[in-house]
Design a protein around this motif. Structure first.
Motif, PDB file in Angstrom:
ATOM      1  N   GLU A 180       3.239 -15.408  21.398  1.00 43.98           N
ATOM      2  CA  GLU A 180       2.091 -16.100  20.822  1.00 43.98           C
ATOM      3  C   GLU A 180       1.258 -15.233  19.875  1.00 43.98           C
ATOM      4  OE1 GLU A 180      -0.236 -18.153  23.714  1.00 43.98           O
ATOM      5  OE2 GLU A 180       1.487 -18.651  24.972  1.00 43.98           O
ATOM      6  N   HIS A 181       0.992 -13.986  20.220  1.00 42.44           N
ATOM      7  CA  HIS A 181       0.145 -13.114  19.407  1.00 42.44           C
ATOM      8  C   HIS A 181       0.836 -11.766  19.216  1.00 42.44           C
ATOM      9  CE1 HIS A 181      -3.244 -15.913  19.827  1.00 42.44           C
ATOM     10  NE2 HIS A 181      -2.874 -16.013  21.095  1.00 42.44           N
ATOM     11  N   ALA A 182       0.528 -11.116  18.103  1.00 36.00           N
ATOM     12  CA  ALA A 182       1.113  -9.814  17.792  1.00 36.00           C
ATOM     13  C   ALA A 182       0.043  -8.891  17.238  1.00 36.00           C
ATOM     14  CB  ALA A 182       2.263  -9.961  16.788  1.00 36.00           C
ATOM     15  N   PHE A 183       0.267  -7.602  17.381  1.00 32.67           N
ATOM     16  CA  PHE A 183      -0.633  -6.602  16.806  1.00 32.67           C
ATOM     17  C   PHE A 183       0.164  -5.344  16.495  1.00 32.67           C
ATOM     18  CE2 PHE A 183      -0.755  -6.052  21.390  1.00 32.67           C
ATOM     19  CZ  PHE A 183      -0.668  -4.672  21.569  1.00 32.67           C
ATOM     20  N   GLU A 184      -0.283  -4.630  15.462  1.00 30.99           N
ATOM     21  CA  GLU A 184       0.392  -3.410  15.056  1.00 30.99           C
ATOM     22  C   GLU A 184       0.030  -2.266  15.983  1.00 30.99           C
ATOM     23  OE1 GLU A 184      -1.909  -1.622  11.497  1.00 30.99           O
ATOM     24  OE2 GLU A 184      -2.063  -3.803  11.303  1.00 30.99           O
TER      25      GLU A 184
ATOM     26  N   ARG B  27       0.804  -1.222   0.000  1.00 33.74           N
ATOM     27  CA  ARG B  27       0.000   0.000   0.000  1.00 33.74           C
ATOM     28  C   ARG B  27       0.837   1.271   0.000  1.00 33.74           C
ATOM     29  NH1 ARG B  27      -4.503  -1.750   4.610  1.00 33.74           N
ATOM     30  NH2 ARG B  27      -5.418  -3.501   3.431  1.00 33.74           N
ATOM     31  N   SER B  28       2.162   1.106   0.017  1.00 31.23           N
ATOM     32  CA  SER B  28       3.094   2.249  -0.004  1.00 31.23           C
ATOM     33  C   SER B  28       2.796   3.211   1.135  1.00 31.23           C
ATOM     34  CB  SER B  28       3.016   2.968  -1.357  1.00 31.23           C
ATOM     35  OG  SER B  28       3.339   2.100  -2.413  1.00 31.23           O
ATOM     36  N   GLN B  29       2.558   2.664   2.313  1.00 30.61           N
ATOM     37  CA  GLN B  29       2.284   3.502   3.468  1.00 30.61           C
ATOM     38  C   GLN B  29       3.569   4.120   4.004  1.00 30.61           C
ATOM     39  OE1 GLN B  29       0.261   0.983   6.254  1.00 30.61           O
ATOM     40  NE2 GLN B  29      -1.641   0.910   5.076  1.00 30.61           N
ATOM     41  N   GLN B  30       3.441   5.323   4.541  1.00 30.91           N
ATOM     42  CA  GLN B  30       4.577   6.049   5.069  1.00 30.91           C
ATOM     43  C   GLN B  30       4.738   5.748   6.553  1.00 30.91           C
ATOM     44  OE1 GLN B  30       6.563   7.671   3.006  1.00 30.91           O
ATOM     45  NE2 GLN B  30       5.168   7.256   1.287  1.00 30.91           N
ATOM     46  N   GLY B  31       5.952   5.890   7.034  1.00 33.48           N
ATOM     47  CA  GLY B  31       6.213   5.676   8.442  1.00 33.48           C
ATOM     48  C   GLY B  31       6.817   4.320   8.727  1.00 33.48           C
ATOM     49  N   PRO B  32       7.356   4.151   9.917  1.00 33.95           N
ATOM     50  CA  PRO B  32       7.980   2.880  10.290  1.00 33.95           C
ATOM     51  C   PRO B  32       6.954   1.811  10.621  1.00 33.95           C
ATOM     52  CG  PRO B  32       8.097   4.407  12.113  1.00 33.95           C
ATOM     53  CD  PRO B  32       7.491   5.171  10.970  1.00 33.95           C
ATOM     54  N   VAL B  33       7.440   0.599  10.737  1.00 40.48           N
ATOM     55  CA  VAL B  33       6.616  -0.560  11.096  1.00 40.48           C
ATOM     56  C   VAL B  33       6.967  -0.951  12.524  1.00 40.48           C
ATOM     57  CG1 VAL B  33       6.114  -2.970  10.609  1.00 40.48           C
ATOM     58  CG2 VAL B  33       6.458  -1.371   8.731  1.00 40.48           C
ATOM     59  N   VAL B  34       6.003  -0.811  13.416  1.00 40.37           N
ATOM     60  CA  VAL B  34       6.208  -1.110  14.836  1.00 40.37           C
ATOM     61  C   VAL B  34       4.972  -1.840  15.343  1.00 40.37           C
ATOM     62  CG1 VAL B  34       6.582  -0.168  17.147  1.00 40.37           C
ATOM     63  CG2 VAL B  34       7.705   0.882  15.188  1.00 40.37           C
ATOM     64  N   GLY B  35       5.186  -2.836  16.165  1.00 40.73           N
ATOM     65  CA  GLY B  35       4.083  -3.589  16.743  1.00 40.73           C
ATOM     66  C   GLY B  35       4.475  -4.211  18.066  1.00 40.73           C
ATOM     67  N   ALA B  36       3.511  -4.825  18.723  1.00 43.49           N
ATOM     68  CA  ALA B  36       3.723  -5.439  20.029  1.00 43.49           C
ATOM     69  C   ALA B  36       3.433  -6.927  19.942  1.00 43.49           C
ATOM     70  CB  ALA B  36       2.829  -4.785  21.086  1.00 43.49           C
ATOM     71  N   ILE B  37       4.080  -7.688  20.812  1.00 43.64           N
ATOM     72  CA  ILE B  37       3.909  -9.136  20.880  1.00 43.64           C
ATOM     73  C   ILE B  37       3.559  -9.494  22.318  1.00 43.64           C
ATOM     74  CG2 ILE B  37       4.964 -11.386  20.495  1.00 43.64           C
ATOM     75  CD1 ILE B  37       6.901 -10.085  18.578  1.00 43.64           C
ATOM     76  N   ILE B  38       2.484 -10.241  22.484  1.00 43.13           N
ATOM     77  CA  ILE B  38       2.090 -10.690  23.813  1.00 43.13           C
ATOM     78  C   ILE B  38       2.338 -12.186  23.928  1.00 43.13           C
ATOM     79  CG2 ILE B  38       0.360  -8.874  24.057  1.00 43.13           C
ATOM     80  CD1 ILE B  38      -1.780 -10.951  23.447  1.00 43.13           C
ATOM     81  N   GLY B  39       2.572 -12.612  25.153  1.00 46.46           N
ATOM     82  CA  GLY B  39       2.858 -14.017  25.403  1.00 46.46           C
ATOM     83  C   GLY B  39       2.806 -14.296  26.885  1.00 46.46           C
ATOM     84  N   GLU B  40       3.349 -15.418  27.257  1.00 46.77           N
ATOM     85  CA  GLU B  40       3.328 -15.878  28.647  1.00 46.77           C
ATOM     86  C   GLU B  40       4.745 -15.941  29.177  1.00 46.77           C
ATOM     87  OE1 GLU B  40       1.427 -19.570  31.292  1.00 46.77           O
ATOM     88  OE2 GLU B  40       1.438 -19.610  29.099  1.00 46.77           O
ATOM     89  N   GLN B  41       4.922 -15.522  30.421  1.00 46.37           N
ATOM     90  CA  GLN B  41       6.222 -15.548  31.080  1.00 46.37           C
ATOM     91  C   GLN B  41       6.138 -16.384  32.345  1.00 46.37           C
ATOM     92  OE1 GLN B  41       7.757 -11.732  32.238  1.00 46.37           O
ATOM     93  NE2 GLN B  41       9.640 -12.576  33.138  1.00 46.37           N
TER      94      GLN B  41
END
Length: 416
Positions: A68-72, A46-60
């Motif tokens: 296990e799961h990620a979201f932008e 989509r030629s979007q501007q800006g960096p790519v950053v997201g979070a990852i959740i899991g178990e500790q």
């Protein structure tokens, strides 16, 4: 784990040397990888501007982590630094915590695009902000190396996982590379297989569109006066090519490809079994005239398995085909019906018989109900007629007795 070039200078933010005595045990799930790759693919196409950053959740659990799961993440720029939107990030993380309560999952890592050399200065403000928002100093950083996507072979992933380390209070945040293993569940295996099949089809279509688009551009460049017209034609052609395959077509192609591969593998296995049986000597079990027993090296267990497989083949035979006779009428072929067809026919007859029995039971119940209602009506009618007859006879008898008494009095008075 992505490989690094030996000629690249060392990264001051990455700690090299001996690993700690008790390293972290990290398990990466494919679902998080699929989410990350999908986000990066959409951002690129989509030629979007800006960096790519997201979070990852899991178990500790102690020094054991699962991703296990990620979201932008929604980003904002503050004094030249790329940060996450604190209000949006806190609300979204709380939503994921509410959804994943058993087992409880929490933020364990952040992902972003980065070079093979490791984290850069632009990653530090974002990671420090997330650590302050969550109160967790052990947030890991997963870097996706886009330049290694087409270079890695042998199942290697273009990602590197880093542990954030702050050796002393107030010192700069540094990173130590971590090893990880991919842990896959049954549901994730199905999802990965489906995405892999659809992805292979999508890549093929994309290459075809690119090649045809290049040919159209070459033709448009060599036509001189008709350049504008050819440009419009090229746009229309690209639009048509973009809509050549719908999602349903992609799914159908993936399904047919899977079936073709399965049939090809089945053919190879059948040929292998046939070759093995051809190498076996004639046995007294199959040849009545043979008196030579099978050799001692015969694998009887394998032969029994082959015999069991052959005994199940009639169940998969085709149904009795309908043929056209020379006189133009249709008739059944002389092939015996297969076992599965006979079983299906028996089931169909059982269903029809059950339906007939149910209809018969309903008819009997309705007849009984009608008979009961008719008996009640007949009884009420008889009771009503009896009551009417009894009332009429009583009135007549009363008048008779009265007349008789009156006549008795008259006769008595006359006698006297």
């Amino acid at each position: 784990m992505a490989g690094k070039s030996a000629s690249s200078p060392p990264n001051p933010l990455v700690i090299t040397g001996k690993a700690p005595d008790t390293p972290l045990n990290v398990q990466l799930h494919p679902l998080a990888l699929l989410t990350i790759s999908d986000y990066i693919t959409r951002h690129t196409l989509r030629s979007q501007q800006g960096p790519v950053v997201g979070a990852i959740i899991g178990e500790q659990s102690g020094r054991d982590f699962t991703l296990e799961h990620a979201f932008e993440c929604k980003l904002e720029e503050h004094h030249g630094d790329v940060l996450v939107d604190s209000g949006w990030f806190t609300e979204r993380l709380e939503q994921y915590r509410d959804v994943h309560k058993a087992p409880p999952l929490d933020l364990v890592a952040m992902f972003a695009l980065g070079p093979v050399e490791g984290p850069q200065e632009v990653h530090l403000p974002m990671l420090k902000q997330v650590q302050q928002l969550t109160g967790n100093d052990s947030i890991m950083l997963l870097l996706f190396h886009g330049e290694l996507v087409d270079q890695l072979q042998g199942g290697k992933l273009p990602i590197t996982l880093y542990e954030s380390v702050q050796e002393q209070e107030g010192t700069q945040l540094r990173f130590r590379e971590l090893s990880f293993e991919v842990e896959t569940g049954e549901a994730e295996m199905i999802g990965v297989d489906t995405v892999a099949k659809a992805g292979s089809t999508a890549v093929a279509v994309q290459k075809a569109d690119t090649a045809q688009g290049g040919e159209s551009s070459k033709k448009g460049a060599g036509k001189g006066k008709g350049k504008a017209k050819d440009k419009d034609t090229k746009t229309d052609e690209d639009g048509d090519l973009a809509g050549v395959l719908s999602p349903e077509d992609d799914e159908l192609i993936a399904s047919l490809t899977a079936k073709t591969n399965a049939i090809r593998m089945l053919n190879q296995r059948i040929n292998l079994i046939r070759s093995y049986l051809n190498t076996m000597p004639s046995s007294y079990l199959t040849d009545a005239s043979s008196t030579t027993p099978p050799p001692d090296t015969t694998n009887h267990s394998l032969l029994r398995s082959v015999n069991s497989l052959l005994s199940r083949v009639p169940l998969l035979a085709p149904q009795t085909a309908t043929v056209v006779l020379p006189n133009g009428h249709e008739g059944q072929s002389q092939q015996p019906p297969s076992g599965i067809h006979a079983a299906g026919e028996k089931e169909r007859q059982d269903v029809h018989l059950t339906s007939l029995l149910a209809a018969l039971s309903r008819s009997v119940a309705e007849a009984q109900s009608m008979g009961s209602k008719f008996q009640i009506l007949t009884r009420e009618k008889d009771n009503k007629a009896r009551n009417t007859y009894g009332s009429g006879g009583g009135r007549g008898g009363g008048r008779g007795f009265a007349d008789e008494g009156l006549m008795g009095d008259v006769s008595g008075s006359g006698v006297s």
